[in-house]
Design an enzyme around this catalytic site. Structure first.
Site, PDB file in Angstrom:
ATOM      1  N   HIS A 337      11.011 -23.216 -13.195  1.00 44.07           N
ATOM      2  CA  HIS A 337      11.308 -24.649 -13.140  1.00 44.07           C
ATOM      3  C   HIS A 337      12.731 -24.862 -12.612  1.00 44.07           C
ATOM      4  O   HIS A 337      12.956 -25.644 -11.687  1.00 44.07           O
ATOM      5  CB  HIS A 337      11.150 -25.235 -14.546  1.00 44.07           C
ATOM      6  CG  HIS A 337      11.572 -26.659 -14.698  1.00 44.07           C
ATOM      7  ND1 HIS A 337      10.673 -27.694 -14.836  1.00 44.07           N
ATOM      8  CD2 HIS A 337      12.810 -27.232 -14.747  1.00 44.07           C
ATOM      9  CE1 HIS A 337      11.338 -28.835 -14.957  1.00 44.07           C
ATOM     10  NE2 HIS A 337      12.639 -28.584 -14.913  1.00 44.07           N
ATOM     11  N   HIS A 341      14.108 -26.408  -8.899  1.00 45.73           N
ATOM     12  CA  HIS A 341      14.974 -27.591  -8.749  1.00 45.73           C
ATOM     13  C   HIS A 341      15.829 -27.503  -7.480  1.00 45.73           C
ATOM     14  O   HIS A 341      16.214 -28.523  -6.924  1.00 45.73           O
ATOM     15  CB  HIS A 341      15.887 -27.751  -9.971  1.00 45.73           C
ATOM     16  CG  HIS A 341      15.291 -28.618 -11.037  1.00 45.73           C
ATOM     17  ND1 HIS A 341      14.673 -29.824 -10.755  1.00 45.73           N
ATOM     18  CD2 HIS A 341      15.240 -28.474 -12.386  1.00 45.73           C
ATOM     19  CE1 HIS A 341      14.250 -30.374 -11.893  1.00 45.73           C
ATOM     20  NE2 HIS A 341      14.573 -29.575 -12.896  1.00 45.73           N
ATOM     21  N   GLU A 399      11.283 -33.454 -11.540  1.00 46.34           N
ATOM     22  CA  GLU A 399      10.882 -32.607 -12.671  1.00 46.34           C
ATOM     23  C   GLU A 399       9.438 -32.125 -12.512  1.00 46.34           C
ATOM     24  O   GLU A 399       9.112 -30.989 -12.872  1.00 46.34           O
ATOM     25  CB  GLU A 399      11.047 -33.367 -13.995  1.00 46.34           C
ATOM     26  CG  GLU A 399      12.493 -33.715 -14.326  1.00 46.34           C
ATOM     27  CD  GLU A 399      13.397 -32.495 -14.470  1.00 46.34           C
ATOM     28  OE1 GLU A 399      12.885 -31.402 -14.777  1.00 46.34           O
ATOM     29  OE2 GLU A 399      14.612 -32.638 -14.239  1.00 46.34           O
ATOM     30  N   ASP A 403       8.125 -28.364 -12.491  1.00 44.13           N
ATOM     31  CA  ASP A 403       7.099 -27.858 -13.419  1.00 44.13           C
ATOM     32  C   ASP A 403       5.972 -27.158 -12.669  1.00 44.13           C
ATOM     33  O   ASP A 403       5.546 -26.060 -13.044  1.00 44.13           O
ATOM     34  CB  ASP A 403       6.480 -29.034 -14.214  1.00 44.13           C
ATOM     35  CG  ASP A 403       7.363 -29.447 -15.387  1.00 44.13           C
ATOM     36  OD1 ASP A 403       8.261 -28.667 -15.772  1.00 44.13           O
ATOM     37  OD2 ASP A 403       7.146 -30.554 -15.928  1.00 44.13           O
TER      38      ASP A 403
HETATM   39 ZN   LIG Z   1      14.242 -29.858 -14.883  1.00 50.32          ZN
END
Ligand SMILES: [Zn+2]
Length: 506
Positions: A337, A341, A399, A403
């Protein structure tokens, strides 16, 4: 009147005192050896200039009684726009005459440092709000009211909890050192290295083998960026240095008797520590995260991922005595994750050194935009019952990309680990659970996201949170992933298997 002037202040005060005690002019005169008319004149003069006589000699403003202070605080709390003048009038009506200056003093003493009642609404809401929990009970109450509206909670954090948090966040390096001495095992770093290497490999491998939308030049830059991501695990080395820690703490002199003063002092301490770095080159090895933090981070401006010691515990990090599937499914997905980013809707704008740079070709950008639109639409459709609202696909996009990518990378890395470290032999199964290792991987991810929300907090999460609600962090990413569909045999078109409609960026 000439005669009254001759009396000493002592005698005048005595006359007034006896008058207050209920004695008549004649009796007072007899007792003090003064004429009845003189006594009368003194008392009349006292009545006329009551305040002047009563005011302390130094000219300092009068101290307000506890009741008066409570009244002021209540009024300021309920009607923050109250002016000092209005407060003076209110108190006068209640029988106390005070000056605007003493109102200011009372406000300062009760935590509204250096602000007049009139100025309260002009102060940043966040600033006042952040201090409320450190102030007196009245201000605590207003924090409670705020918390009740925003999160639905009916009680404030217990004092012990508040105090532990305060120490943890104030003496974060000293506290962090105590924490790692007791709870951090150095071999966690080794396992994290294995996970990070595996996940980095998985990201690059997928870019090479499965990415059909990025052009070759941009792809090679993406791979370069992935290789440059610097990982930090556990704690910054300097906290092992006693001299450094001791010198750092010396700058604080905390007092057992001045809680609010301690809070203000530590705020100054933090500001000074930060300002000390101004116009200096911050070494890439430096990191400022509290080791006890239970969270993980990606920094786009330094291209770093960080996993403080606090995060390296169950249910995220399971260690060597548990199946790897559990760790890959939990901390592994978190590593993925954070790494992803660097390639989400915001992180993609920074290059491998953390500088904002246009390193993408225009065609790759427009294809990326198509991919993310799919995810925006997908998450927009999720209705979160607790909040009575739909997830905001655009708000949570970065986000969600992280994920989805993180899950794919961690699963791929897990299978690679089984392939190489165990030469393809599956890990032993957990007795009595009846799940395959691949199933355990996904279960471990979902376990991490277990949560419970009051409806007010759920609404707050939707309206101002960067993440999707935990439930949809699970459903969203899993329903897009063919390996999950396979592991749990979810039929195409069911909630957990979007089939052709699955969205994928990385
Ligand atoms: Zn995050």
């Amino acid at each position: 009147m000439g005669k009254t002037k001759e009396l000493s202040k002592d005698v005048r005060d005595k006359i007034v005192d006896l008058h207050k005690a209920g004695m008549g002019y004649k009796t007072i005169g007899k007792q003090l050896g003064e004429k009845e008319t003189t006594v009368g004149a003194i008392i009349r003069k006292w009545k006329k200039h009551k305040m002047t006589i009563n005011r302390p000699r130094s000219g300092a403003p009068r101290k307000i009684s506890h009741r008066g202070v409570s009244m002021i605080m209540r009024k300021v709390r309920d009607q923050p726009r109250t002016t000092r003048e209005e407060l003076v009038n209110d108190l006068k009506a209640a029988g106390t005459t005070v000056t605007k200056k003493s109102i200011g003093n009372a406000l300062r003493r009760n935590g509204l440092k250096s602000c007049s009642a009139r100025k309260v609404p002009l102060l940043k809401k966040a600033h006042v709000q952040a201090r409320l929990k450190f102030a007196n009970e009245h201000l605590n109450d207003s924090e409670k009211a705020w918390e009740k509206v925003t999160t639905g909670t009916t009680s404030l954090t217990p004092r012990w909890d508040k105090c532990v948090n305060y120490v943890e966040n104030t003496l974060m390096y000293a506290g962090g050192r105590m924490f790692i001495d007791k709870h951090f095992q150095e071999d966690k770093k080794l396992m994290m290295e294995e996970l990070i290497d595996g996940i980095r490999w998985a990201f690059v491998d997928m870019v090479e083998k499965e990415n059909d939308w990025m052009d070759e030049v941009t792809k090679s830059k993406a791979k370069e960026k992935a290789h440059s991501v610097l990982a930090k695990v556990g704690y910054p080395e300097f906290i092992l240095n006693d001299t450094y820690i001791n010198e750092d703490i010396k700058r604080l002199s905390l007092s057992e008797k001045d809680y609010f003063g301690n809070v203000m002092q530590t705020l100054r301490f933090f500001a000074q520590s930060d300002i000390a770095w101004l116009r200096k080159t911050v070494p890439r090895s430096e990191w400022f995260t509290n080791p006890t933090t239970v969270n993980a981070f990606y920094s786009s401006s330094t291209n770093q991922i960080r996993f403080p010691a606090g995060e390296l515990q169950k249910p995220f990090f399971w260690g060597l005595n548990y199946p790897r599937s559990l760790s890959y499914g939990a901390i592994g997905v978190i590593v993925g994750h954070e790494l992803t980013h660097g390639f989400d809707s915001n992180g993609r704008k920074y290059d491998k050194n953390g500088n904002m740079d246009h390193w993408w070709s225009n065609t790759s950008i427009s294809r990326f935009n198509d991919k993310i639109q799919c995810m925006i639409n997908q998450y927009n459709e999720y209705h979160w019952e607790e909040a009575g609202l739909n997830v905001r696909g655009k708000r949570t996009l970065a986000e969600n990309i992280a994920d989805n990518g993180g899950m794919r990378e961690a699963f791929r890395a897990y299978r690679k680990w089984v392939e190489t470290d165990r030469t393809g032999r599956e890990e032993p199964l957990l007795p009595g659970i009846g799940l395959t290792n691949n199933q355990l991987f996904f279960l471990s991810y979902a376990h991490v996201r277990c949560n419970s929300y009051r409806s007010a907090a759920a609404r707050e999460q939707i309206q101002s949170g960067a993440h999707s609600p935990p439930k949809y962090r699970v459903v969203g990413a899993m329903s897009n992933y063919e390996e999950f569909h396979r592991a749990y045999s979810c039929p195409v078109g069911s909630v957990m298997n979007r089939g052709d409609k699955s969205c994928r960026v990385w």
